[in-house]
Design a protein around this motif. Structure first.
Motif, PDB file in Angstrom:
ATOM      1  N   GLN A  30      -9.565  -0.055  -6.580  1.00  0.00           N
ATOM      2  CA  GLN A  30     -10.105  -0.285  -5.247  1.00  0.00           C
ATOM      3  C   GLN A  30     -11.621  -0.085  -5.175  1.00  0.00           C
TER       4      GLN A  30
ATOM      5  N   LYS B 183      -4.217  -2.024  -8.247  1.00  0.00           N
ATOM      6  CA  LYS B 183      -5.593  -2.411  -7.954  1.00  0.00           C
ATOM      7  C   LYS B 183      -6.575  -1.261  -8.179  1.00  0.00           C
TER       8      LYS B 183
ATOM      9  N   LYS C 107       0.850  -1.184   0.000  1.00  0.00           N
ATOM     10  CA  LYS C 107       0.000   0.000   0.000  1.00  0.00           C
ATOM     11  C   LYS C 107       0.887   1.235   0.000  1.00  0.00           C
TER      12      LYS C 107
ATOM     13  N   HIS D 126      -8.738  -4.090 -12.240  1.00  0.00           N
ATOM     14  CA  HIS D 126      -7.326  -3.826 -12.001  1.00  0.00           C
ATOM     15  C   HIS D 126      -6.546  -3.685 -13.309  1.00  0.00           C
TER      16      HIS D 126
END
Length: 328
Positions: A268, A266, A199, A273
């Protein structure tokens, strides 16, 4: 008829090597013709009848180069009697060991060799096109065909080998070298699929060209992701770039990893994706692979696309090490 004989040999460019040979009578096999001349040596004899009546047993061409070696082509106009070649023309290829310093102790040269005679009427070069490998070594530096062409057929003008008392012979030598590359692929039975999630926060505050994740294990090796928020090379300024790299200190010596990998940014929100898949060898000399244009920057920054949520993006990889490659 001329009172003298003129012998000319022309050496053509070569890119292959030659080998050991011994006399092998092949005349029981039919000759085959082709239009393309032999690529290493052409040897023309004018006033052949005068040569055949001369006291010399054979005439040898000037040296020519083939595959880094020096060679000569010898023609016996009335046959090599010592090798049961009477009533024939005999032709021999000789490896000139004395002309080279590149022969180590116990050397051996392996090659496919073809000898040719030219048919003037059909404009073709005839040979037995024997694909056997010949072996040249210190005790055997010559290979040839004692019964190359029988003299009756050779002197028959309808066969085209002897026209206006002139004839042409040739040679090709294709040296068989040891493989320059030897690899051993050891496939892994049911390799595990390993994944990593990174992340990346505070995207709007990036001020570096690239960012690297922490090292993470995948199999017996360590890896990391390399992220270029504003792209690199052709992706610079227009895309985000993402790469996977192996920590070379975790690789065994002289080993490559054959792997199937996925790199992903990704979505989200909708789960749409952006990703790239590839099969790749990872090694100490080539540790990195990925995509320079994984997602266009405009798309990546578009709030409706879901790649940036709360100023953060999620970067993922999946790795399956399929096999190990080592030199033989």
């Amino acid at each position: 008829m001329k009172d003298s004989i003129e012998l000319t040999s022309s050496v053509l460019p070569n890119h292959m090597h030659c080998c050991t040979c011994t006399c092998v009578p092949l005349s029981v096999r039919p000759m085959k013709g082709r239009i393309i001349p032999p690529c290493h040596c052409l040897f023309k004899i004018e006033s052949f009848s005068t040569l055949s009546k001369a006291s010399v047993e054979n005439y040898t061409s000037e040296e020519f180069e083939a595959g880094g070696y020096q060679w000569t082509l010898s023609i016996y106009p009335t046959g090599n009697k010592k090798k049961d070649g009477q009533h024939h023309i005999s032709a021999y290829l000789n490896l000139m060991v004395s002309s080279s310093s590149s022969f180590p102790v116990g050397w051996e040269v392996n090659a496919i060799v073809n000898l040719f005679v030219y048919d003037f009427l059909r404009d073709e070069y005839f040979s037995y096109q024997d694909a056997s490998t010949r072996h040249f070594h210190m005790l055997q530096t010559e290979w040839g065909i004692s019964k190359f062409v029988d003299l009756v057929s050779f002197n028959d003008h309808s066969n085209g080998f002897l026209i206006e008392d002139a004839c042409v012979f040739g040679a090709e030598i294709f040296v068989i070298k040891p493989p320059s590359k030897r690899e051993h692929l050891s496939m892994i039975h049911e390799p595990p699929l390993l994944s990593y999630r990174w992340k990346f926060d505070n995207f709007s505050k990036v001020n570096l060209e690239k960012y690297e994740s922490e090292l993470f294990p995948a199999g017996n090796y360590r890896w990391k992701l390399v992220f270029y928020p504003n792209g690199t090379i052709e992706g610079k300024g227009n895309s985000v770039s993402l790469f996977l790299t192996v920590d070379t200190s975790s690789l065994p010596s002289n080993t490559k990893l054959y792997a199937h990998c996925i790199l992903r940014v990704k979505d989200q929100v909708k789960g749409q994706h952006a990703e790239t898949k590839f099969y790749r060898h990872f090694s100490s000399s080539n540790p990195t692979w990925g995509s320079r244009t994984l997602v266009p920057l405009a798309t990546f920054k578009d709030p409706t696309k879901g790649f940036l949520e709360a100023n953060s993006c999620i970067l993922e990889t999946e790795i399956k090490v399929l096999g190990l490659v080592k030199p033989l």
